[in-house]
Design a protein around this motif. Structure first.
Motif, PDB file in Angstrom:
ATOM      1  N   THR A  72       0.829  -1.202   0.000  1.00 39.75           N
ATOM      2  CA  THR A  72       0.000   0.000   0.000  1.00 39.75           C
ATOM      3  C   THR A  72       0.870   1.261   0.000  1.00 39.75           C
ATOM      4  OG1 THR A  72      -1.746  -1.158   1.208  1.00 39.75           O
ATOM      5  CG2 THR A  72      -1.817   1.238   1.235  1.00 39.75           C
ATOM      6  N   THR A  73       1.934   1.239   0.792  1.00 38.72           N
ATOM      7  CA  THR A  73       2.861   2.375   0.841  1.00 38.72           C
ATOM      8  C   THR A  73       3.523   2.610  -0.513  1.00 38.72           C
ATOM      9  OG1 THR A  73       3.321   1.969   3.191  1.00 38.72           O
ATOM     10  CG2 THR A  73       4.920   3.304   1.975  1.00 38.72           C
ATOM     11  N   SER A  83      14.675   4.826   0.493  1.00 42.36           N
ATOM     12  CA  SER A  83      15.786   4.082   1.075  1.00 42.36           C
ATOM     13  C   SER A  83      15.132   3.032   1.955  1.00 42.36           C
ATOM     14  CB  SER A  83      16.695   4.993   1.898  1.00 42.36           C
ATOM     15  OG  SER A  83      16.015   5.460   3.056  1.00 42.36           O
ATOM     16  N   LEU A  84      15.891   2.046   2.370  1.00 40.39           N
ATOM     17  CA  LEU A  84      15.313   1.037   3.262  1.00 40.39           C
ATOM     18  C   LEU A  84      14.819   1.683   4.555  1.00 40.39           C
ATOM     19  CD1 LEU A  84      17.750  -1.996   2.842  1.00 40.39           C
ATOM     20  CD2 LEU A  84      15.453  -1.726   1.894  1.00 40.39           C
ATOM     21  N   GLU A  85      15.538   2.716   5.006  1.00 33.45           N
ATOM     22  CA  GLU A  85      15.155   3.381   6.253  1.00 33.45           C
ATOM     23  C   GLU A  85      13.818   4.101   6.097  1.00 33.45           C
ATOM     24  OE1 GLU A  85      18.150   3.478   4.900  1.00 33.45           O
ATOM     25  OE2 GLU A  85      19.321   2.392   6.421  1.00 33.45           O
ATOM     26  N   THR A  86      13.674   4.895   5.027  1.00 33.49           N
ATOM     27  CA  THR A  86      12.428   5.652   4.850  1.00 33.49           C
ATOM     28  C   THR A  86      11.253   4.732   4.556  1.00 33.49           C
ATOM     29  OG1 THR A  86      12.901   5.976   2.477  1.00 33.49           O
ATOM     30  CG2 THR A  86      13.640   7.689   4.003  1.00 33.49           C
ATOM     31  N   LEU A  87      11.486   3.684   3.770  1.00 30.75           N
ATOM     32  CA  LEU A  87      10.410   2.757   3.447  1.00 30.75           C
ATOM     33  C   LEU A  87       9.966   1.978   4.674  1.00 30.75           C
ATOM     34  CD1 LEU A  87       8.600   1.743   1.226  1.00 30.75           C
ATOM     35  CD2 LEU A  87      10.366   0.085   0.580  1.00 30.75           C
ATOM     36  N   ASN A 121      21.963   2.672  -1.696  1.00 32.49           N
ATOM     37  CA  ASN A 121      21.227   3.173  -0.535  1.00 32.49           C
ATOM     38  C   ASN A 121      19.858   3.734  -0.922  1.00 32.49           C
ATOM     39  OD1 ASN A 121      23.296   2.592   1.307  1.00 32.49           O
ATOM     40  ND2 ASN A 121      24.377   4.471   0.775  1.00 32.49           N
ATOM     41  N   PHE A 122      19.750   4.209  -2.165  1.00 30.86           N
ATOM     42  CA  PHE A 122      18.499   4.791  -2.628  1.00 30.86           C
ATOM     43  C   PHE A 122      18.053   4.106  -3.910  1.00 30.86           C
ATOM     44  CE2 PHE A 122      20.451   8.023   0.003  1.00 30.86           C
ATOM     45  CZ  PHE A 122      19.379   8.511   0.744  1.00 30.86           C
TER      46      PHE A 122
END
Length: 476
Positions: free
Chosen positions: A277-278, A288-292, A333-334
């Motif tokens: 959904t996101t 990035s893995l962090e933001t996702l 990273n992105f």
């Protein structure tokens, strides 16, 4: 007391699924449905007899695989194949539960009453519901050398893996993707509004197309973005009035809640649903893995695995980044993620309009979706501090950029090409000329500091990529 399904019930069901044994043709409902342009690529694989292989038709749910198989049945009959020697079995039906493929074949031959041993066409629809199907199918190909086996399935990821692992030299895979915009125009009978256009830039597309009725083409492009991935939806105003019920429940939910969990042993489907959904809401965005992880509330150590599953199911496509000089990053990273079918977003949320704040992202998603029909092509995007280029083609041999594309849903840059600073910087450092910039309805060439920028409407560019992708497949 539990009653077992009798042999007579199985034979009666098989007869019911094969009405052409009596009528000599497929039902009118299927004859009236237009054939996808991909049918002409699929058909020769079935008629191929010199090479002994089964054909594995795979693809996402509801893209027209079963209809294509019925069109195949009619084509075989029209080409002189005895209707009674064409067998169609829907493996998903519970009545066939735990019956091996070979036994189903033998039952079907018995149901026809024909004693011939050779030259049968056997179609197994929704093959993923048969455990170890690839082992059984390989055995059938080896045992029945003068018969042709065709199977289809929606769990593309598992089918592809199983086909590669067990079917080497015995299976020919054929992926049926969602509709291209070119197919949408063709199925709608709108080829009359398409024209060829003259562009100097011909590095990665052999011919360009535009329209003498751009307003009409743009209207259909917006409809394509909202509803156009599925053949059935583009002809049904009822489904378009409530796409969420049809697409979300029948396609997304079945994949996220049933197919992927059963294939990969996923216990918490809420995480998978939250992630998809996101991604769907932000299709075309950089992550990035962090933001996702933060946005979807899915742990980082699970994200990579789930992204792989969603990509293997042909729901999303991950695109990697290069810098302003075309070089790849040592650490990814992105990255960007796109839906493979823009209408998935409309089904999950709501259809968008031409002025919606997300229209730019969805136009970009729709154009990327056309390029995803080229299995031999890997798209990239360029991003660096202070600049970005939406799409870049890189040479497989030299690893250097070949062309650049900037996707816009705006006419602004046609009038002000000097504002395309990121594109100019990238092309200058990569020694590129004739980049393409898409617009709403402006077309032509503008020169900026010796850079020849080609402008083409987004809808026309999407049509061009889809049509040329299909034409190239025909020549491979």
């Amino acid at each position: 007391m539990i009653k077992e399904i009798s042999k007579k019930q199985v034979l009666d069901r098989i007869r019911f699924e094969n009405p052409w044994w009596v009528e000599g043709h497929i039902e009118d409902d299927y004859n009236e449905m237009p054939r996808r342009l991909y049918f002409e690529l699929f058909k020769p694989l079935v008629y191929e007899r010199d090479i002994r292989r089964a054909v594995v038709l795979m693809g996402p749910r509801r893209v027209g695989k079963t209809v294509m198989l019925f069109h195949l049945v009619e084509d075989l009959i029209q080409n002189g194949v005895n209707p009674k020697k064409i067998i169609f079995i829907t493996i998903e039906n519970p009545i066939y539960n735990n019956i091996p493929l070979e036994q189903l074949f033998l039952y079907a031959k018995e149901a026809t009453g024909i004693k011939d041993k050779n030259d049968w066409h056997i179609i197994y629809d929704e093959i993923q519901y048969c455990r170890d199907w690839e082992v059984h199918l390989k055995s059938l190909v080896d045992s029945y050398r003068k018969d042709k086996f065709i199977v289809s399935g929606s769990a593309a990821a598992a089918l592809k893996f199983a086909s590669n692992e067990s079917g080497a030299g015995r299976f020919t895979d054929f992926l049926l993707p969602p509709l291209t915009f070119n197919e949408y125009i063709s199925l709608k009978g709108l080829d009359r509004i398409i024209t060829t256009t003259n562009l100097k830039w011909k590095e990665h597309i052999t011919e360009f197309y535009s329209s003498s009725h751009l307003d009409e083409l743009n209207k259909h492009f917006l409809d394509y973005i909202n509803f156009g991935g599925y053949p059935e939806v583009i002809f049904s105003e009822k489904i378009q009035a409530n796409p969420g019920r049809y697409i979300r429940q029948d396609i997304v939910d079945k994949v996220l809640l049933r197919d992927l969990p059963s294939l990969y042993g996923i216990s918490d489907t809420r995480e998978l649903n939250s992630l998809f959904t996101t991604i769907a809401y932000n299709s075309g965005g950089e992550f990035s893995l962090e933001t996702l992880s933060k946005q979807s509330q899915v742990p980082k150590n699970t994200l990579k695995k789930y992204i792989e599953y969603l990509e293997a199911a042909y729901l999303i496509k991950q695109v990697k980044r290069i810098d302003q000089s075309g070089k790849r990053f040592k650490r990814d990273n992105f990255f960007k993620i796109y839906l493979t079918n823009p209408s998935l977003r409309s089904a999950l949320f709501s259809p968008i309009t031409a002025t919606d704040e997300m229209i730019g992202n969805m136009v970009e998603t729709a154009i990327f979706a056309q390029w995803m029909h080229r299995e031999w092509f890997t798209p990239w995007y360029a991003r660096w501090s202070g600049g970005e280029v939406d799409m870049v083609g890189i040479s497989d041999s030299t690893l250097k950029p070949l062309w650049a594309l900037e996707i816009k849903w705006s006419n602004r840059y046609f009038d002000k090409p000097n504002e395309l600073k990121s594109l100019y910087k990238f092309c200058t450092e990569s020694n590129l000329n004739y980049p393409i910039v898409t617009t709403i309805n402006k077309e032509g060439e503008k020169e900026y500091k010796e850079l020849n920028i080609q402008f083409l409407p987004s809808s026309a560019y999407a049509y061009t990529v889809g049509k040329n992708s299909l034409d190239k497949k025909k020549n491979i």
